[in-house]
Design a protein around this motif. Structure first.
Motif, PDB file in Angstrom:
ATOM      1  N   LYS A 109       0.830  -1.205   0.000  1.00 47.02           N
ATOM      2  CA  LYS A 109       0.000   0.000   0.000  1.00 47.02           C
ATOM      3  C   LYS A 109       0.868   1.260   0.000  1.00 47.02           C
ATOM      4  CE  LYS A 109      -3.932   2.208   2.241  1.00 47.02           C
ATOM      5  NZ  LYS A 109      -4.981   2.101   3.279  1.00 47.02           N
ATOM      6  N   GLY A 110       1.924   1.207   0.815  1.00 51.49           N
ATOM      7  CA  GLY A 110       2.837   2.354   0.875  1.00 51.49           C
ATOM      8  C   GLY A 110       3.489   2.601  -0.469  1.00 51.49           C
ATOM      9  N   ALA A 111       3.817   1.497  -1.120  1.00 45.29           N
ATOM     10  CA  ALA A 111       4.421   1.632  -2.450  1.00 45.29           C
ATOM     11  C   ALA A 111       3.426   2.262  -3.410  1.00 45.29           C
ATOM     12  CB  ALA A 111       4.870   0.277  -2.962  1.00 45.29           C
ATOM     13  N   GLY A 112       2.159   1.821  -3.289  1.00 41.01           N
ATOM     14  CA  GLY A 112       1.114   2.375  -4.155  1.00 41.01           C
ATOM     15  C   GLY A 112       0.933   3.862  -3.908  1.00 41.01           C
ATOM     16  N   GLN A 113       0.945   4.220  -2.655  1.00 40.42           N
ATOM     17  CA  GLN A 113       0.771   5.643  -2.323  1.00 40.42           C
ATOM     18  C   GLN A 113       1.915   6.472  -2.922  1.00 40.42           C
ATOM     19  OE1 GLN A 113       0.599   5.119   1.936  1.00 40.42           O
ATOM     20  NE2 GLN A 113      -1.626   5.477   1.999  1.00 40.42           N
ATOM     21  N   PRO A 151      -4.530  -5.536  -4.366  1.00 43.41           N
ATOM     22  CA  PRO A 151      -5.528  -4.599  -3.804  1.00 43.41           C
ATOM     23  C   PRO A 151      -4.908  -3.468  -2.987  1.00 43.41           C
ATOM     24  CG  PRO A 151      -6.313  -6.838  -3.626  1.00 43.41           C
ATOM     25  CD  PRO A 151      -4.886  -6.927  -4.055  1.00 43.41           C
ATOM     26  N   PRO A 152      -3.989  -3.753  -2.028  1.00 48.19           N
ATOM     27  CA  PRO A 152      -3.433  -2.621  -1.282  1.00 48.19           C
ATOM     28  C   PRO A 152      -2.589  -1.710  -2.163  1.00 48.19           C
ATOM     29  CG  PRO A 152      -2.319  -4.679  -0.661  1.00 48.19           C
ATOM     30  CD  PRO A 152      -3.491  -5.054  -1.493  1.00 48.19           C
ATOM     31  N   LEU A 153      -1.941  -2.287  -3.163  1.00 48.05           N
ATOM     32  CA  LEU A 153      -1.146  -1.472  -4.078  1.00 48.05           C
ATOM     33  C   LEU A 153      -2.058  -0.486  -4.806  1.00 48.05           C
ATOM     34  CD1 LEU A 153       1.522  -0.872  -5.634  1.00 48.05           C
ATOM     35  CD2 LEU A 153       0.891  -2.714  -7.206  1.00 48.05           C
ATOM     36  N   ILE A 154      -3.150  -1.032  -5.344  1.00 49.49           N
ATOM     37  CA  ILE A 154      -4.096  -0.188  -6.083  1.00 49.49           C
ATOM     38  C   ILE A 154      -4.746   0.823  -5.133  1.00 49.49           C
ATOM     39  CG2 ILE A 154      -6.278  -0.237  -7.362  1.00 49.49           C
ATOM     40  CD1 ILE A 154      -5.298  -3.051  -8.409  1.00 49.49           C
TER      41      ILE A 154
END
Lengths: 407, 726
Positions: A109-113, A151-154
């Motif tokens: 998720k952090g990477a996605g952000q 999902p967390p990436l997106i």
């Protein structure tokens, strides 16, 4: 927009890079390349291939892409040997911003952000193309492969840049052994990265999702115990035992991933007529060694989620590929636009030797594009990313076909 | 009511649940069946894929095989339509194999052939057996083409014939070979018959030939006898040898080498060569034996140890046995002539150089000599420097002689000949050469010595060189014998080492009893700069004998030497006798000592200013009136002006060569046009110039060689002007 496609199959990565690039430049009559999408087999020396591409095209032209199980172009389709392909795009009207973040295995998720922030800080866009390393940990004796979750990436990306821009892309897979993958991040090559390119300009993206699964028996089960991507129980019973009963044996436990069954979540009417576009599929990567549970490709399900077991249907898969490819091309033409370039992100499980079909479903896509004379680059992936039911999602066992169309 | 309703509803719910459970069970069962069927279907597909892969591989192999065989191959269905054809077939009919599939052979060969082929196919299918056919095709490009076709039925699993398979190859070459063989066979038969007839005829002819051969053998024997006589009587030496071992020789060989025939046939060719020449001799024999007959010069050793120069022509006469025939011709005489010629060439090449500088050098010497002589005349004795001038004058004379010697070597240096006896000149020259020495002269001349055409100055030089040489060869006192004799030479009368044309000669011999000359040096003694004496001054410069040789050659004479170390040396000079006969020696000299009877008027044309002025002064002292000019053009003008004025010149001295201007020869021509009786004397340092040697023929009345002195001028002028009187 001019697009040239190059393809070769050879072990020597430097030779491969140079000839793929030269062929692409020649085929597309490219004089000043703007952008390159490039993929190669997991066993190819990625850095040498990348450098050789740069040597021909120029090191100021961003190259995005990375590992793939196989390559699809208008006239080639291969997941054997050392296939590699690239699309070299030249356009004065195509605007883009490339960004890449790494350490995906530590925090999707952090990477996605970070990726979303990096890209959206600069411009708006019509489409985000995004490719990421799908393998967190390759399989071991004690565990099926552990995947980086889409999902967390997106979710992270959308948190940073909103959900208006459709995300199309893939979780990259190097081979059927779920080895580590590498990504072409514009100007460098690395692992555990997500590379995105926000596209804007005088074009319109069209896309469709090819399916190929149908509910096994239509019976809904409720997940009653799940942890991350490992499902332990459904309907209060061990899920492994349920699958044993369905197969009538335990042989399936040796399959990585399971060849016939997937987990489906119906986002449409519960007992309404079957619509393939209403289902989100999750591939079952395998079972835990002692039968405690099954591992899914994505950790996006939770307790209480109602699922159905889906059965892979090869005939439907091929039919879906043909129907959607033809439909998408007709749609572009009906809008009076010129299909300038097609990108086909095809699940590695849909390849004929895995899905045990007599013909390749990707041939249906090639036929449609060849009839129209539209340049096509595709690759076999681990996870496909595309908007489904109004939301960009990571998908399994699908093919995502996208066309960049010009007025 | 409520209870009843609740009960009913509960029952309905129960029934519904039961029904749902039932349907669920059915659904589950359906799901399992679907999964199982899918699994089974996948298994089947997997197997089918494997089969497809195998089939694909087999097809690839079959395609590869069938397309790589050079023969045409095809498959046809029951209606004779092509199912498949290979590449060779396509190439043979000039069509793409793929386009032939579904077609009949009519598209390739036309209806007539196609009908015939269909009939073949039908027969093969009916019989169910393989047939072999040969077909002929007419080809406009290649003519006739023959094909051998093997057709077989195609059977399905039940044994039913479904079509035909064929393979055909071009057998045109084989057919042509067969036909050619047949033709050759027939031809052979015919030839055998003809030959048999010929042999019968030949047999008859052979009998005649045998008789003829006997006659021919007889003729051959006679021919051999003739050749034997030729061999025996050849003037050249003929030696037959095998690898050097002498097998036979002719009489000339024996005479040439001084061996008997018996001696020679017990010797080898190597025995005729000195030890050191034998390897070279062996090399030549090997070259000849290798089949390369050759001609070369060599020397053979006579029985008495002397050598004879021979030119050998060798060739292999019997290659099988390595027999070689060598013809040796005595070329001693030719070698001597060649040596003479070589020597002459050497002298000429040196003379070429000397002649080039002689003109300027003589001009300078003329000035110096003239000036010295004038100075001596004007000098009062009390000044005490007359001796110095005398020495300078002597040095000039020596320089003059040196120039003359050098010019003598050139093709020029031609003698200015007079017909006169030579005895007195030789005696005086010899006496002069020995003046002041302790050696004595023993001179004698035969009475009635023949006249000789010779240049006095040059002949004086020759005698001086020879006598001086003889004196220097004798350490201390001694007698030098000088003889003058008349001899007839040529033909059978020859002198060793010299080559004479037949005729009368005057022989002058100079003999000393000095140290002698080693034999190995004799061939070189007439070479320029060859000397056994120490170098320096004139003595030992090595020009004396070379000059003598050159002078004698220019008199068409010969000079030879005979010497033995410790005994002495004799030089012999042979001069051709003049055709003018004998002359009393007393009449041979005519003194010219009178002064000009009148003061003649002389025109002097000389390009060198200092010499011109000096010549003018010398003539004035001799009493002549002189006018000077620098080239021919001016001279002609002055001569004409004098004539026009009525005070013509009595004579002219004209320089032969005027660089950049009119020379004496051309000037005389102009003067003759004005005054046919003009008296002109030519002057030049080029004593070898034809005008100088034959001045009379060129219209001059005299010639004077530079450098000259007043007395020379006086003499030539007196002679020129007196000739007219005599």
């Amino acid at each position: 927009m001019r697009v040239g496609i190059g393809y070769h199959n050879r072990q020597d990565a430097t030779w491969l890079g140079r000839h793929v690039a030269e062929d692409a430049m020649a085929n597309g009559a490219i004089e000043r390349p703007s952008l390159v999408l490039a993929f190669c087999s997991g066993q190819t020396d990625h850095a040498a291939y990348f450098n050789a591409l740069q040597a021909v095209i120029g090191d100021d032209v961003p190259i995005i892409g990375g590992s793939a199980v196989g390559i699809i172009t208008n006239h080639h389709l291969s997941y054997e040997g050392d296939p590699a392909g690239a699309a070299v795009i030249e356009s004065d009207t195509l605007l883009f911003r490339v960004a890449a973040v790494c350490d995906l295995d530590k925090d999707e998720k952090g990477a996605g952000q970070a990726l979303g922030k990096e890209i959206s800080d600069h411009r708006a866009g019509k489409l985000l193309l995004m490719f990421y390393d799908s393998v967190k940990d390759p399989p071991s004796a004690s565990s099926p492969p552990i995947m980086n979750a889409s999902p967390p990436l997106i979710e992270g990306i959308e948190e940073a840049m909103g959900s208006e821009v459709p995300i199309i892309g893939a979780g990259l897979l190097a081979d059927y052994a779920f080895s580590h993958t590498r990504q072409f991040c514009g100007s460098f090559v690395d692992s555990q990265c997500a590379v995105g390119i926000l596209l804007d300009g005088a074009f319109k993206p069209y896309y469709r999702i090819m399916h190929g699964c149908a509910p096994l028996d239509g019976i809904y089960h409720t997940i009653t115990k799940i942890k991350g991507s490992v499902v332990y129980e459904v309907d209060g019973l061990p899920v492994v035992k349920l699958i044993d009963e369905t197969y009538g044996n335990r042989n399936w436990r040796h399959q990585v991933p399971l060849r016939r069954l997937t987990i489906g979540v119906n986002h449409g009417e519960k007992y309404g007529p079957f619509e393939e576009g209403h289902y989100v599929n999750r591939v079952i990567a395998g079972s835990l060694p002692h039968g405690q549970g099954i591992v899914l490709f994505e950790p996006d399900l939770e307790e209480g989620t109602q699922i159905v077991f889906m059965l892979r249907d090869s005939a439907k898969m091929i039919e879906s590929a043909r129907k959607n490819a033809e439909g998408l091309m007709e749609e572009v033409l009906a809008h009076g636009r010129r299909p300038a370039f097609g990108l086909y992100i095809d699940c590695a499980g849909r390849a004929a030797h895995i899905s045990e079909t007599l013909s390749e479903e990707a041939r249906e896509v090639q036929d449609v594009f060849n009839r129209q004379g539209t340049p096509l680059l595709g690759f076999y992936s681990g996870v496909e990313v595309a908007p489904l039911l109004g939301k960009s999602r990571g998908l399994d066992w699908t093919g995502v076909l996208m066309i960049l169309a010009e007025e | 009511m409520e209870d009843d309703t609740r009960t009913q509803l509960a029952e309905q719910l129960k029934a519904a649940r039961s029904e749902v459970a039932h349907y669920r069970e059915i659904a589950e069962e359906v799901g399992k069946v679907r999964l199982r069927e899918t699994e089974e279907l996948s298994q089947l597909i997997s197997e089918l894929r494997q089969a497809q892969e195998l089939l694909k591989q087999r097809n690839t192999e079959l395609d590869s095989f069938i397309n790589n065989i050079p023969d045409m191959a095809w498959l046809k269905d029951a209606r004779s339509r092509f199912i498949a054809v290979n590449r060779a077939f396509g190439e043979a009919v000039g069509m793409d194999p793929k386009t032939l599939v579904g077609q009949t052979v009519e598209v390739c060969y036309g209806k007539e052939k196609a009908d015939a082929f269909r009939e073949h196919d039908r027969r093969v299918m009916e019989a169910g057996k393989r047939v072999v056919l040969e077909e002929r095709f007419a080809d406009s490009e290649n003519g006739e083409t023959w094909v051998e076709a093997i057709k077989s039925p195609i059977l399905d699993d039940s044994g039913r014939v479904t079509g035909t398979a064929g393979i055909a190859r071009d057998i045109s070459h084989r057919k042509r070979m067969e036909m050619a063989l047949q033709k050759a066979h027939e031809e052979l038969e015919k030839r055998v018959k003809e030959r048999t007839a010929e042999l019968l005829e030949a047999n008859t002819t052979l009998k005649h030939e045998i008789a003829e051969r006997k006659r021919a053998e007889m003729a051959l024997r006679k021919s051999e006898e003739r050749f034997r006589r030729l061999f025996e009587h050849s003037n050249d030496a003929v030696i037959i040898h095998e690898s050097g071992k002498i097998l036979d020789v002719n009489q000339s060989t024996c005479e040439m080498l001084g061996y008997s025939r018996e001696q020679l046939v017990s010797m080898s060719i190597f025995d005729l060569h000195p030890e050191e020449d034998r390897p070279e001799c062996l090399g030549k024999i090997n070259t000849i034996r290798a089949g390369r007959g050759r001609q070369f010069e060599t020397q053979w050793m006579r029985a008495d140890g002397t050598m004879v120069d021979v030119e050998v022509s060798s060739r292999v006469v019997d290659p099988e046995n390595g027999i070689v025939q060598g013809l040796g011709r005595d070329i001693s005489r030719r070698k001597e002539i060649q040596d003479e010629l070589l020597k002459t060439k050497k002298l000429e090449s040196i003379g070429m150089l000397a002649g080039g500088i002689a003109h300027d050098y003589n001009n300078l010497l003329s000035i110096i000599l003239g000036s010295i002589s004038m100075a001596r005349e004007d000098l009062k004795p009390e000044y005490g420097i007359s001796e110095f001038l005398k020495e300078a004058e002597k040095a000039c004379f020596r320089a003059k002689n040196l120039t003359r010697q050098l010019v003598t070597f050139s093709k020029g240096g031609a003698p200015i000949k007079e017909t006169a006896p030579v005895s007195e000149l030789i005696r005086e020259s010899a006496r002069h050469a020995l003046r002041g020495s302790s050696a004595s002269l023993d001179f004698s001349a035969s009475n009635g010595a023949w006249l000789v055409d010779y240049d006095k100055g040059q002949m004086e030089d020759v005698i001086t060189y020879l006598v001086t040489n003889a004196h220097e060869a004798m350490p201390g006192d001694g007698v030098i014998k000088v003889r003058v004799e008349n001899v007839h030479l040529g033909g059978e009368h020859q002198e060793p080492g010299l080559s004479f044309q037949e005729g009368r000669y005057v022989r002058i011999s100079v003999q000393d009893k000095g140290v002698g000359i080693p034999e190995q040096l004799l061939p070189s003694i007439f070479d320029p700069y060859f000397s056994t004496k120490e170098m320096g001054d004139q003595k030992g410069m090595g020009l004396g004998l070379a000059t003598a040789y050159s002078i004698i050659k220019r008199h068409d004479g010969h000079i030879g030497v005979e010497s033995k170390v410790g005994v002495g040396t004799t030089f012999r000079v042979y001069l051709p006798a003049s055709e003018k006969g004998l002359l009393d020696e007393k009449d041979g000299h005519r003194e010219i000592d009178r002064l000009p009877s009148t003061a003649e008027k002389i025109l002097v044309m000389e390009d060198e200013e200092m010499l011109r002025d000096l010549t003018g002064k010398m003539l004035e002292r001799l009493g002549y009136e002189v006018q000077l000019t620098k080239d021919g053009g001016e001279a002609v003008g002055l001569y004409k002006a004098a004539m026009d004025a009525g005070v013509p010149f009595d004579g002219a001295i004209l320089d032969l060569t005027v660089p950049g201007g009119m020379g004496g020869k051309q000037a005389l021509r102009k003067l003759c046009e004005m005054d046919p009786k003009v008296k002109a004397i030519v002057s030049s340092g080029y004593s070898d110039d034809p005008v100088m040697t034959d001045w009379r023929q060129h219209g001059f009345v005299g010639a004077i060689v530079k450098p000259y002195q007043k007395k020379d001028l006086r003499e030539v002028l007196l002679k020129a002007f007196s000739d007219d009187d005599t």
